[in-house]
Motif scaffolding. Structure first.
Motif, PDB file in Angstrom:
ATOM      1  N   ALA A   1      -9.024  -2.862   6.325  1.00  0.00           N
ATOM      2  CA  ALA A   1      -9.081  -1.413   6.095  1.00  0.00           C
ATOM      3  C   ALA A   1      -7.706  -0.789   6.315  1.00  0.00           C
ATOM      4  O   ALA A   1      -7.254   0.054   5.542  1.00  0.00           O
ATOM      5  N   LEU A   2      -7.045  -1.252   7.354  1.00  0.00           N
ATOM      6  CA  LEU A   2      -5.695  -0.766   7.642  1.00  0.00           C
ATOM      7  C   LEU A   2      -4.735  -1.138   6.521  1.00  0.00           C
ATOM      8  O   LEU A   2      -3.851  -0.354   6.143  1.00  0.00           O
ATOM      9  N   MET A   3      -4.914  -2.307   5.971  1.00  0.00           N
ATOM     10  CA  MET A   3      -4.067  -2.740   4.857  1.00  0.00           C
ATOM     11  C   MET A   3      -4.230  -1.788   3.666  1.00  0.00           C
ATOM     12  O   MET A   3      -3.248  -1.388   3.039  1.00  0.00           O
ATOM     13  N   VAL A   4      -5.470  -1.439   3.376  1.00  0.00           N
ATOM     14  CA  VAL A   4      -5.719  -0.510   2.267  1.00  0.00           C
ATOM     15  C   VAL A   4      -5.071   0.834   2.550  1.00  0.00           C
ATOM     16  O   VAL A   4      -4.408   1.426   1.694  1.00  0.00           O
ATOM     17  N   LEU A   5      -5.252   1.281   3.781  1.00  0.00           N
ATOM     18  CA  LEU A   5      -4.669   2.558   4.185  1.00  0.00           C
ATOM     19  C   LEU A   5      -3.157   2.583   3.940  1.00  0.00           C
ATOM     20  O   LEU A   5      -2.590   3.614   3.579  1.00  0.00           O
ATOM     21  N   GLY A   6      -2.526   1.445   4.139  1.00  0.00           N
ATOM     22  CA  GLY A   6      -1.083   1.387   3.954  1.00  0.00           C
ATOM     23  C   GLY A   6      -0.650   1.085   2.541  1.00  0.00           C
ATOM     24  O   GLY A   6       0.430   1.498   2.121  1.00  0.00           O
ATOM     25  N   SER A   7      -1.479   0.380   1.809  1.00  0.00           N
ATOM     26  CA  SER A   7      -1.047  -0.099   0.494  1.00  0.00           C
ATOM     27  C   SER A   7      -1.048   1.002  -0.569  1.00  0.00           C
ATOM     28  O   SER A   7      -0.179   1.021  -1.443  1.00  0.00           O
ATOM     29  N   VAL A   8      -2.010   1.893  -0.494  1.00  0.00           N
ATOM     30  CA  VAL A   8      -2.150   2.911  -1.537  1.00  0.00           C
ATOM     31  C   VAL A   8      -0.949   3.873  -1.603  1.00  0.00           C
ATOM     32  O   VAL A   8      -0.388   4.091  -2.683  1.00  0.00           O
ATOM     33  N   PRO A   9      -0.532   4.435  -0.472  1.00  0.00           N
ATOM     34  CA  PRO A   9       0.597   5.363  -0.537  1.00  0.00           C
ATOM     35  C   PRO A   9       1.870   4.720  -1.066  1.00  0.00           C
ATOM     36  O   PRO A   9       2.615   5.350  -1.818  1.00  0.00           O
ATOM     37  N   VAL A  10       2.121   3.481  -0.665  1.00  0.00           N
ATOM     38  CA  VAL A  10       3.343   2.812  -1.106  1.00  0.00           C
ATOM     39  C   VAL A  10       3.432   2.794  -2.622  1.00  0.00           C
ATOM     40  O   VAL A  10       4.493   3.036  -3.206  1.00  0.00           O
ATOM     41  N   VAL A  11       2.314   2.529  -3.267  1.00  0.00           N
ATOM     42  CA  VAL A  11       2.302   2.474  -4.725  1.00  0.00           C
ATOM     43  C   VAL A  11       2.514   3.857  -5.321  1.00  0.00           C
ATOM     44  O   VAL A  11       3.312   4.041  -6.250  1.00  0.00           O
ATOM     45  N   CYS A  12       1.829   4.840  -4.753  1.00  0.00           N
ATOM     46  CA  CYS A  12       1.912   6.190  -5.310  1.00  0.00           C
ATOM     47  C   CYS A  12       3.285   6.806  -5.115  1.00  0.00           C
ATOM     48  O   CYS A  12       3.678   7.717  -5.853  1.00  0.00           O
ATOM     49  N   MET A  13       4.024   6.321  -4.121  1.00  0.00           N
ATOM     50  CA  MET A  13       5.340   6.876  -3.870  1.00  0.00           C
ATOM     51  C   MET A  13       6.382   6.358  -4.855  1.00  0.00           C
ATOM     52  O   MET A  13       7.402   6.996  -5.069  1.00  0.00           O
ATOM     53  N   LYS A  14       6.120   5.202  -5.427  1.00  0.00           N
ATOM     54  CA  LYS A  14       7.045   4.653  -6.423  1.00  0.00           C
ATOM     55  C   LYS A  14       6.678   5.209  -7.788  1.00  0.00           C
ATOM     56  O   LYS A  14       5.497   5.231  -8.143  1.00  0.00           O
ATOM     57  N   PRO A  15       7.654   5.635  -8.552  1.00  0.00           N
ATOM     58  CA  PRO A  15       7.339   6.060  -9.913  1.00  0.00           C
ATOM     59  C   PRO A  15       6.945   4.845 -10.750  1.00  0.00           C
ATOM     60  O   PRO A  15       7.562   3.790 -10.647  1.00  0.00           O
ATOM     61  N   THR A  16       5.893   4.999 -11.518  1.00  0.00           N
ATOM     62  CA  THR A  16       5.434   3.872 -12.336  1.00  0.00           C
ATOM     63  C   THR A  16       5.427   4.242 -13.807  1.00  0.00           C
ATOM     64  O   THR A  16       5.399   5.413 -14.162  1.00  0.00           O
ATOM     65  N   GLU A  17       5.428   3.215 -14.627  1.00  0.00           N
ATOM     66  CA  GLU A  17       5.489   3.476 -16.068  1.00  0.00           C
ATOM     67  C   GLU A  17       4.111   3.690 -16.663  1.00  0.00           C
ATOM     68  O   GLU A  17       3.977   4.170 -17.785  1.00  0.00           O
ATOM     69  N   ILE A  18       3.062   3.331 -15.931  1.00  0.00           N
ATOM     70  CA  ILE A  18       1.720   3.467 -16.493  1.00  0.00           C
ATOM     71  C   ILE A  18       1.097   4.806 -16.129  1.00  0.00           C
ATOM     72  O   ILE A  18       1.545   5.480 -15.202  1.00  0.00           O
ATOM     73  N   GLY A  19       0.061   5.180 -16.855  1.00  0.00           N
ATOM     74  CA  GLY A  19      -0.565   6.476 -16.658  1.00  0.00           C
ATOM     75  C   GLY A  19      -1.367   6.559 -15.372  1.00  0.00           C
ATOM     76  O   GLY A  19      -1.718   5.548 -14.773  1.00  0.00           O
ATOM     77  N   ASP A  20      -1.668   7.781 -14.970  1.00  0.00           N
ATOM     78  CA  ASP A  20      -2.372   8.014 -13.715  1.00  0.00           C
ATOM     79  C   ASP A  20      -3.771   7.414 -13.707  1.00  0.00           C
ATOM     80  O   ASP A  20      -4.202   6.857 -12.694  1.00  0.00           O
ATOM     81  N   ASP A  21      -4.477   7.548 -14.823  1.00  0.00           N
ATOM     82  CA  ASP A  21      -5.846   7.054 -14.865  1.00  0.00           C
ATOM     83  C   ASP A  21      -5.891   5.549 -14.666  1.00  0.00           C
ATOM     84  O   ASP A  21      -6.710   5.031 -13.900  1.00  0.00           O
ATOM     85  N   GLU A  22      -4.974   4.849 -15.355  1.00  0.00           N
ATOM     86  CA  GLU A  22      -4.955   3.403 -15.211  1.00  0.00           C
ATOM     87  C   GLU A  22      -4.523   3.013 -13.802  1.00  0.00           C
ATOM     88  O   GLU A  22      -5.068   2.091 -13.197  1.00  0.00           O
TER      89      GLU A  22
END
Lengths: 183, 183
Positions: free
Chosen positions: A144-165
């Motif tokens: 659970a802690l891993m999930v808590l940490g993993s999601v923000p890291v991804v959202c903080m990086k700009p990505t080339e794919i769309g938000d829905d995907e």
DNA sequence: GTCTATAGCCGGATAGAC
DNA sequence: GTCTATCCGGCTATAGAC
């Protein structure tokens, strides 16, 4: 909103502060930096806000409110349904408030001590609990802690794919991390 | 070591700085704070080190070296073997240098710009690539990023279970996140 | 409502006594 | 090798003119 006046400058300040805080951190950003970005003086900032902290507090109010809403919603769910709802709600929350989350992440330990953020720690704990399907198993709490940490890291990086995907990938991957079976 | 003299004070300073940096961040910790913790004066610190930055640089040297070692090792592996090796190597790295990782995490964006950390960004990118099994698929890169973020968060929190079990849970859960099949 | 000027504090770093 | 004393800078914040 509580303030009737929509001067426009206030929003400009908030926007500039959000960008700068996210880029260089709260402590790493001076009022001068913000003033420069907005194109006004430090004193002008302090006319609109009671201080640097007040800017931050107002900036983080919406995501904190959303967290409280999620917290309340999860409280009403049973142990089975709560895990999936927590994953989806958390991913949604972080994605909606990417910029604010970035700010929070930068000076997290110091920020959480502030009186304005009282209760955040408790809500985070309950969210962690929900992600662990309210299981006391140490392994479940760690994932659970891993999930808590993993999601923000991804959202903080700009990505080339769309938000829905992105949202979809995050939710599915987090579910895998938690070993969450399909409903 | 490069310095022949083992004064003991140097180590004390490094240790205190590590604790304080981890607790309140690099920017959030003053030389006065460190001096207070050690029980000496600011000037004494600056006799032993060339400045605040020098303390940080020396503190982070061992984990950076370990990262370089891991980077070199992964470079020699094929696309199949590299993913599992990256997971295990990364988990091991973060766990061995928990405290230093905590410090790094706190002011990451600003720290990475420093000349002393040249090459870290590139190594991180290659590690990400390895975790994604060198696949260009956006979904694979996102889950790799999730793993990159999830491991430190866990290691930064004190846990009640032992290191060996923690390492095992982290490795297995990260493998699940990556949808990594057993070898 | 926004500015200039300035106060006051605290940070890092230096000089020089011991 | 460690201290005291001090400097300089940037920071937040205030006072008061416009």
């Amino acid at each position: 909103m509580s303030r009737g006046t929509r001067s426009g400058t206030r929003e400009e300040i908030l926007d500039a502060a959000a960008r700068l805080f996210a880029a260089t951190g709260f402590k790493g950003t001076s009022l001068q930096d913000i003033a420069g970005e907005v194109g006004c003086s430090k004193a002008a900032l302090l006319y609109h806000f009671d201080g640097k902290d007040a800017i931050l507090t107002e900036l983080l109010a919406p995501p904190l409110e959303a967290l409280a809403t999620l917290d309340a919603r999860l409280a009403g769910l049973g142990d089975d349904a709560v895990q999936l709802a927590a994953v989806e709600g958390y991913v949604d929350l972080v994605m909606r408030f990417r910029r604010e989350v970035t700010v929070l992440y930068d000076d997290m330990p110091a920020l959480l001590q502030r009186p304005a953020f009282a209760g955040v720690q408790e809500m985070s704990d309950r969210l962690l609990d929900a992600l662990a399907a309210r299981s006391p198993d140490p392994a479940a709490r760690i994932t659970a802690l891993m999930v808590l940490g993993s999601v923000p890291v991804v959202c903080m990086k700009p990505t080339e794919i769309g938000d829905d995907e992105l949202r979809s990938i995050l939710t599915r991957s987090a579910a895998r991390t938690l070993d969450l079976r399909r409903a």
